[in-house]
Design an enzyme around this catalytic site. Structure first.
Site, PDB file in Angstrom:
ATOM      1  N   LYS A 195     -23.400 -35.724  30.163  1.00  0.00           N
ATOM      2  CA  LYS A 195     -23.374 -34.617  29.216  1.00  0.00           C
ATOM      3  C   LYS A 195     -22.316 -34.884  28.146  1.00  0.00           C
ATOM      4  CE  LYS A 195     -26.540 -31.915  30.978  1.00  0.00           C
ATOM      5  NZ  LYS A 195     -27.744 -31.536  30.220  1.00  0.00           N
ATOM      6  N   ASP A 226     -26.812 -36.838  27.022  1.00  0.00           N
ATOM      7  CA  ASP A 226     -27.451 -35.596  26.603  1.00  0.00           C
ATOM      8  C   ASP A 226     -26.431 -34.731  25.878  1.00  0.00           C
ATOM      9  OD1 ASP A 226     -28.931 -33.321  26.247  1.00  0.00           O
ATOM     10  OD2 ASP A 226     -29.206 -32.892  28.384  1.00  0.00           O
ATOM     11  N   GLU A 249     -30.337 -37.769  24.304  1.00  0.00           N
ATOM     12  CA  GLU A 249     -31.206 -36.601  24.396  1.00  0.00           C
ATOM     13  C   GLU A 249     -30.676 -35.453  23.544  1.00  0.00           C
ATOM     14  OE1 GLU A 249     -32.789 -33.649  27.992  1.00  0.00           O
ATOM     15  OE2 GLU A 249     -31.906 -35.607  28.452  1.00  0.00           O
ATOM     16  N   ASP A 252     -35.564 -32.445  23.772  1.00  0.00           N
ATOM     17  CA  ASP A 252     -35.556 -31.531  24.909  1.00  0.00           C
ATOM     18  C   ASP A 252     -35.727 -30.108  24.407  1.00  0.00           C
ATOM     19  OD1 ASP A 252     -35.186 -30.029  27.174  1.00  0.00           O
ATOM     20  OD2 ASP A 252     -33.166 -30.723  27.612  1.00  0.00           O
ATOM     21  N   LYS A 263     -39.801 -29.699  30.693  1.00  0.00           N
ATOM     22  CA  LYS A 263     -39.186 -28.869  31.732  1.00  0.00           C
ATOM     23  C   LYS A 263     -40.136 -27.726  32.043  1.00  0.00           C
ATOM     24  CE  LYS A 263     -34.319 -29.897  30.816  1.00  0.00           C
ATOM     25  NZ  LYS A 263     -33.057 -29.410  30.182  1.00  0.00           N
TER      26      LYS A 263
END
Length: 354
Positions: free
Chosen positions: A161, A188, A214, A239, A263
């Protein structure tokens, strides 16, 4: 087979430790598990896990949405999945987590009725799914120690992250790369950068061999994503810019991403996830199935989807390792890091203890 009852239940499970990303911090899994009962005695299990700063939902709104869907669902055949989605969309727009709960339970019922594990019902041949492990935001030295532990546990892919502080992101990638040599690194940013910052960070990440970045920009900045994709030395994954099949078609038309993260809680479940993958595959774009903070119910459903489609080449389905849901869900799959071994029981292989 007809639906006779829809029974949602709120469940809260504390995390082992708070999970931090650029959009916010979470310290517990607040989710909704749903049972759909039928006149043939089969019971389907689904889950709707809301994360407000991603989907705009809360546990209360998921429960409220399911209550609104229930009168429409009673008497329907779970196999009428397209009709069910169209009716849910007529009742409420968005609300992907609530729709995912219904969708997953319906697919569980369909596969049970067919006597097949869901991945086989969907056309897959192998129930083994290799996943990554995610490192949340924190002090760079702590993130590096976590990376070393992840590799020692057997994982080969690490998702890092980023996006809250550029200097910390720079320090973290250097320390993590040194602590986890040979691991495939993904980053991400969770919408945390501007175009100039993203361009700078992409150059740094390229030096460390990062395999993809991402959602570097805000979800609405499709033009900026397209610019980054055309100038980046690293593949760009969408995303939060891709909730629906319509979003996927825009991303494809605008050449805004090299990969798409599906997702179930964003798109509304397996039915819409399959549509997104088909759009992406037709454009030569690989997909990943990711998760938010979901129990093994939704994780199992996502893993079955991964196992059913060759174009879904990546799986970020690690949230179940961040908490203990064994008091709520019986084993839905085997797990030896980094591989999920899906059950060969009919359906998604989940039984609830609550």
């Amino acid at each position: 087979m007809r639906i006779t009852a829809v029974i949602p239940q709120r469940v809260s499970i504390p995390l082992h430790e708070p999970f931090v990303i650029s959009l916010g911090a979470i310290d517990a899994v607040d989710t909704v598990l749903v049972r759909i009962e039928t006149d043939e005695g089969l019971v389907g299990i689904g889950e709707g896990s809301a994360v407000g700063f991603v989907t705009g939902e809360t546990t209360d709104t998921v429960l409220g949405a399911i209550d609104q869907f229930t009168p429409m669902l009673l008497g329907l055949n779970p196999y009428a999945i397209e009709h069910i989605h169209h009716q849910m969309d007529r009742i409420l727009v968005r609300n992907g987590s609530a729709k995912a709960a219904i969708d997953i339970a319906c697919y569980d019922l369909m596969a049970q009725a067919a006597g097949l594990p869901l991945y086989q019902f969907l056309g897959g041949t192998s129930g083994e799914v290799r996943i990554d492990q995610t490192i949340g935001l924190g002090p760079p030295d702590v993130m590096a120690r976590q990376a070393a532990s992840i590799v020692a546990a057997g994982y080969t892919e690490i998702k890092i992250k980023a996006g809250s502080d550029e200097e910390l992101d720079r320090k973290a990638i250097g320390l993590i790369s040194a602590a986890a040599p040979g691991a495939r690194l993904k980053v991400d940013a969770n919408q945390g950068w501007t175009v100039p910052t993203a361009m700078s960070m992409l150059g740094i990440y390229a030096v460390y061999g990062v395999s993809l970045v991402e959602q570097p920009l805000p979800h609405w900045d499709i033009e900026g994503m397209a610019y980054l994709r055309s100038h980046s030395p690293i593949p760009i994954m969408a995303d939060e810019s891709c909730f629906t099949e319509h979003d996927a078609s825009v991303i494809v038309r605008r050449n805004a991403a090299d990969l798409i993260n599906i997702k179930l809680m964003k798109c509304g479940g397996i039915y819409r996830g399959l549509q997104i993958n088909t759009i992406a595959e037709a454009a030569g774009i690989e997909c990943m199935v990711g998760c938010m903070l979901e129990s093994r119910v939704a994780i199992a459903a996502g893993a079955h989807l991964v196992a059913s489609r060759a174009n879904i080449r990546h799986a970020d389905l690690d949230s179940f390792t961040d908490f203990d849901d064994s008091s709520v869900v019986s084993s839905a799959f085997g797990f030896v890091p980094p591989v999920i071994y899906l059950s060969d029981e009919p359906g998604i292989g989940v039984k609830l203890k609550v």
